[in-house]
Design an enzyme around this catalytic site. Sequence first.
Site, mmCIF file in Angstrom:
data_model
loop_
_atom_site.group_PDB
_atom_site.id
_atom_site.type_symbol
_atom_site.label_atom_id
_atom_site.label_comp_id
_atom_site.label_asym_id
_atom_site.label_seq_id
_atom_site.Cartn_x
_atom_site.Cartn_y
_atom_site.Cartn_z
ATOM 1 N N HIS A 122 0.888 -1.469 -0.221
ATOM 2 C CA HIS A 122 0.030 0.016 -0.318
ATOM 3 C C HIS A 122 1.009 0.777 -0.076
ATOM 4 C CE1 HIS A 122 -4.082 -2.097 0.142
ATOM 5 N NE2 HIS A 122 -3.286 -2.134 1.495
ATOM 6 N N ASP A 152 0.398 7.173 -3.485
ATOM 7 C CA ASP A 152 -0.747 6.118 -4.527
ATOM 8 C C ASP A 152 -1.174 7.282 -5.084
ATOM 9 O OD1 ASP A 152 -1.066 4.033 -2.835
ATOM 10 O OD2 ASP A 152 -3.460 4.576 -2.083
#
Length: 380
Positions: A122, A152
């Site tokens: 992540h 991200d």
Amino acid sequence: MALAGVRVIELAGLAPAPFCGMILADFGAQVIRVDRTRPTMALDTQGRGKRSVAINLKTAEGIMLLRKLCLQSDVVLEPYRKGVMEKLGLGPQELLKENPRLIYARLTGYGQSGSYALAAGHDINYLAMSGLLSRLGRSGEKPYAPLNLLADFGGGGLTCALGILLALLERTKSGKGQVVDASMVEGAAYLGSFIWKSSRIGMWNRPRGENMLDSGAPFYDTYQTSDGKYVAVGAIEPQFYSKLLQGLELDSGDLPPQMSFNDWPQLRRVFAERFASKTQADWTRIFDGTDACVTPVLSFDDVSSHPHNQQRGSFIKDSDGEESPRPAPALSRTPAEPCLASDPCIGEHTVEILKEYGFTSEQIEQLLAAGTVECNAAKL
């Protein structure tokens, strides 16, 4: 709009790829989100301007259908781990062979090669691997990730969109497509190029949280006001620093020199005490119109009502009243025209999309009856 006429197939995913697709849609691309049939819930909160087709990719017919859509499009955007599309027979080697003009964008955490290529992760993991996480945090505290923005969305979705645009531009010269390998680790690291390239001038010689731009300097930090809100201070240059002291009603002769590192804790205490004596609105009135580089820390509830943001129309509301940032940057001749309709529900546009790609009503009926596709809103 700048991307009018560009067809994009976006395989449904989480966060970074949907953001990339939304950027393309905001600037005029026809973005078709390919959702799975019978989902438990819609996960794309960045569906602005997109349309949805629901395809059962667990069937050979569904895979062949997706293949046809990809081969009639300009861009394929896929967010899966390395090898997933190849198992479906939809990897870039197969699709580019049949459609040499295709831009095949692959957005992953670690990229398509390397020992971590198949690993899960992540934003915080990609940020850690980029080197940037080691630089984020207050002095004496552990590193912390500032939301999931840097890897991200900055290093992932935005950088991938840039790669797609570069490939589309190059295609106008060569007539050929190519693969965009967007790694969030590398994208985040690239965002941090300034940190690497400014190290040689001594900007990051001190430990984490003790340098000028990482919350170490008292003139580059946030301070709480008397009403529990905050202001942001970025008065680096001497002329701006002088305006800061003037607004705070402080005499430089009574304070340590601005660049005396050892005296920064003392200077911070003075600033904190002074800022705590008035409300955020008071300080805004004092510093607006000056070059002190002091601004209110606006909440999501307040940001669109600030006069500057209002004047530029920096925030927009959709048909449901949901507020979000206007697409950026602003183009003078072909500006973005973000869709203000509700985000698409899964399979909402299945029928109309298939018709656009050349399927007859009879063929669509057969696909619906077989469960190869689903249509959850439109009717034949």
